[in-house]
Design a protein around this motif. Structure first.
Motif, PDB file in Angstrom:
ATOM      1  N   ARG A  25      -2.507 -10.388  -7.726  1.00  0.00           N
ATOM      2  CA  ARG A  25      -1.268 -10.855  -8.324  1.00  0.00           C
ATOM      3  C   ARG A  25      -1.320 -12.364  -8.526  1.00  0.00           C
ATOM      4  NH1 ARG A  25       2.915  -7.334  -4.578  1.00  0.00           N
ATOM      5  NH2 ARG A  25       2.520  -5.314  -5.552  1.00  0.00           N
ATOM      6  N   HIS A  57       3.362   3.623   1.797  1.00  0.00           N
ATOM      7  CA  HIS A  57       3.177   3.130   0.432  1.00  0.00           C
ATOM      8  C   HIS A  57       3.586   1.663   0.314  1.00  0.00           C
ATOM      9  CE1 HIS A  57       2.975   7.450  -0.658  1.00  0.00           C
ATOM     10  NE2 HIS A  57       2.299   7.021  -1.712  1.00  0.00           N
ATOM     11  N   LEU A 104      -2.270   0.031  -8.498  1.00  0.00           N
ATOM     12  CA  LEU A 104      -3.084  -0.148  -7.302  1.00  0.00           C
ATOM     13  C   LEU A 104      -4.405   0.599  -7.390  1.00  0.00           C
ATOM     14  CD1 LEU A 104      -0.346   0.248  -4.537  1.00  0.00           C
ATOM     15  CD2 LEU A 104      -1.364  -1.853  -5.382  1.00  0.00           C
ATOM     16  N   LYS A 124       1.258  -1.741  -0.740  1.00  0.00           N
ATOM     17  CA  LYS A 124       1.567  -2.652  -1.839  1.00  0.00           C
ATOM     18  C   LYS A 124       1.806  -4.071  -1.335  1.00  0.00           C
ATOM     19  CE  LYS A 124       3.565   0.920  -4.821  1.00  0.00           C
ATOM     20  NZ  LYS A 124       4.770   1.367  -5.566  1.00  0.00           N
ATOM     21  N   ARG A 125       2.410  -4.178  -0.159  1.00  0.00           N
ATOM     22  CA  ARG A 125       2.706  -5.492   0.396  1.00  0.00           C
ATOM     23  C   ARG A 125       1.443  -6.236   0.801  1.00  0.00           C
ATOM     24  NH1 ARG A 125       6.855  -5.429   5.269  1.00  0.00           N
ATOM     25  NH2 ARG A 125       5.042  -4.434   6.200  1.00  0.00           N
TER      26      ARG A 125
END
Length: 602
Positions: free
Chosen positions: A77, A595, A316, A599-600
């Motif tokens: 990111r 989940h 992802l 993602k974190r």
């Protein structure tokens, strides 16, 4: 091209094909509430080549670990720039399959032996078609190369720091990746162990791999092991190339290294200068040296840039390799690992079982044979509520610690494509089943009969089922908080959300005595259904009159007692159904938190 290279992984520790990893105009920034945006990497460029051990040097805060994370594909990111492998744009999923990243705090299950840890990695990382003989050959080669003979049967928690570093290398070496990234592999080691670890990395590099490692202030002895050096300062690259050319480039910009001075310390001193025109000259020289990356068409470059910043962060699956074994193999290996670790965990398993037995005996002594005495009905209610409270807290709090230990291992292995989230979720739930059944079973079996509750199998089975549901609810509340929050926050949140539900359980105040606007809170309190279920299991269903050993007993009739507490009626099945629904909701929430934690971690 990348796929052909990746297929060579796992075929022994053979010499690797020639590779070159280039990057240019690489930028990364993070959002800040005070400054808006904080630039961590600023137009960095450089190249890594196979067969050479490369060190990334720079002062603290220079962006060394961030650059390593971006190149390894663990930071996607807010990244922009160009990364090429052998002159072609890097395809991230294939790149992740052929590369490995060993973090500074590489965490492995501490209650497995070194051999068991490597065996689990072999079973999960190598394709299903790999025979047992081939797997054993790879294990033997890794143990031989990394000199792990003496500790192969030692628990991971008992090995030295140097052995743990070598074990982390061995885990990633199983697939024989041609590209390996190491974040401070010498951190926490003495000079001898640091030299040994870097000698192993040098050997791996000279077999034809790209081996890149961040090293903090290397000694002169360690500097001699590196073939190439990349020097960073304030998010920019001062130099990237062979170590033999490093001092000459610095000298050309006016930085002269004193005789007999450690080159590593020298470049750190230069990089620590906050602003210097000569540093700008070094940065410009390095950019000019790597201008060959600009030879692609502008349109192609723009497409590569967009893919890195948008598509990769959105999906992802683009950064995660596909699992090498089927679901049932994943489930079997993970389940066996969980059960083996739990059987050796003194605090989380053995002490928990002992605690349930000891507290049950204490409960039986304190409330000895009061369950069949009309005079002591209120005391028996307190006994039942204590059972609820202990079974819940005795399973919720230890589960927080277990999750905090497992989470880093799960995130690392999941992103390396070792197994699917579904396999981990199911194995975790199944592995916890024995303990969540054994502890409440011991507790209620001892406490039920010592406190003199009705000696009827049906009533005992009803109490047992409620205790098991309570244990599972407490366990998964602890697991969810342990997965999502830090230890300090989780240890605070679990009691904080538990106490309000306790107030509306019907023990401290009858529901009919609550204000009308607070009564709906009783409907969402799981303690209410547990407590009501236990009360009905003990006193409902034609219990009749209780023995009274005094002249007058107000609650001689069990029906009158339940009526005064507002718990009359045949609603035990409803209580169990609501608790089962709450448990199912917690299972779904646990799956969601897995989940979110994945993602974190990006």
């Amino acid at each position: 091209m990348i796929e052909n290279v990746a297929t060579n992984a796992g075929n022994g520790l053979a010499k690797q094909p020639s590779l070159e990893l280039q990057f240019n105009q690489l930028c990364y920034s993070i959002k800040s509430t005070q400054k808006g945006s904080n630039q961590i990497l600023n137009d960095t460029c450089g190249a890594f080549r196979s067969g050479r051990l490369t060190a990334i040097l720079g002062p603290s805060g220079a962006g060394k670990s961030t650059l390593l994370n971006v190149l390894a594909g663990f930071r996607v990111r807010d990244v922009s720039g160009h990364i090429l492998l052998n002159g072609q744009p890097r395809e991230l999923q294939s790149f992740r399959k052929m590369s490995s990243y060993i973090a500074q705090n590489f965490i492995t299950p501490s209650l497995l032996t070194v051999m068991e840890t490597l065996q689990v990695s072999v079973d999960l990382k190598l394709p299903s078609a790999t025979s047992k003989q081939q797997k054993q050959q790879i294990l033997d080669e890794i143990i031989e190369v990394l000199n792990l003979h003496n500790c192969r049967r030692t628990l991971v928690r008992d090995i030295s720091g140097g052995e743990h570093k070598r074990l982390s290398i061995g885990i990633e070496l199983i697939t024989n990746p041609p590209i390996m990234f190491f974040d401070e592999p010498t951190s926490g080691l003495d000079s001898v162990a640091s030299h040994q670890v870097l000698c192993y990395l040098q050997r791996l590099a000279h077999q034809g791999r790209i081996v890149v490692c961040v090293v903090h202030q290397p000694s002169s002895r360690l500097m001699q092991l590196f073939d190439d050096i990349l020097v960073m300062s304030h998010g920019e690259v001062l130099f990237s190339g062979p170590q033999s050319e490093m001092l000459d480039d610095f000298k050309a910009s006016g930085f002269i290294c004193p005789p007999y001075y450690n080159p590593g310390d020298f470049v750190l001193d230069v990089g620590s200068e906050s602003s210097n025109q000569r540093c700008e000259t070094l940065i410009s020289q390095n950019k000019a040296k790597h201008d060959s990356i600009q030879s692609f068409k502008a349109a192609a470059d723009e497409q590569t840039l967009i893919k890195m910043t948008a598509s990769t962060a959105a999906d992802l699956q683009l950064i995660r390799p596909k699992e090498q074994v089927d679901f049932w193999m994943q489930l079997r290996v993970l389940l066996m690992r969980h059960l083996r670790s739990m059987s050796r965990d003194l605090l989380a398993v053995q002490m928990r079982v002992i605690m349930h037995i000891v507290v049950a005996l204490l409960l039986g002594v304190v409330y000895w044979q009061i369950g069949n005495d009309a005079v002591k009905v209120i005391s028996n209610v307190s006994c039942l509520f204590f059972i609820v409270l202990f079974v819940f807290s005795g399973n919720a709090m230890p589960s927080i610690l277990l999750c905090l230990q497992d989470s880093p291992v799960f995130i690392r292995e999941y992103y390396n494509g070792c197994y699917s989230l579904r396999a981990y979720f199911i194995s975790k739930v199944l592995a916890d089943l024995p303990l969540q059944l054994i502890c409440p079973t011991f507790f209620i079996s001892i406490g039920y009969f010592m406190t003199g509750q009705p000696p009827e199998f049906q009533r005992f089975a009803m109490c047992w089922s409620l205790c098991v549901l309570t244990a599972f609810i407490g366990h998964f509340i602890g697991v969810i908080c342990g997965t999502m929050l830090s230890m300090q926050m989780a240890l605070f949140i679990v009691p904080a959300i538990t106490i309000p539900f306790l107030l509306f359980s019907g023990f401290f105040i009858r529901m009919s005595e609550l204000s009308w606007f607070m009564r709906p809170l009783c409907d969402v309190s799981y303690f209410r259904y547990i407590f009501e279920g236990l009360m009905r299991a003990i006193y409902a269903y034609d219990r009749g009159e209780l023995p009274c050993h005094e002249d007058f007993c107000y609650y001689k009739s069990s029906e009158k007692f339940l009526k005064d507490f507002g718990m009359q009626g045949d609603y035990f099945g409803w209580d169990v159904s609501v608790l089962a629904f709450i448990l199912l909701s917690l299972l779904i929430t646990f799956n969601i938190t897995l989940h979110v934690s994945i993602k974190r971690a990006l």
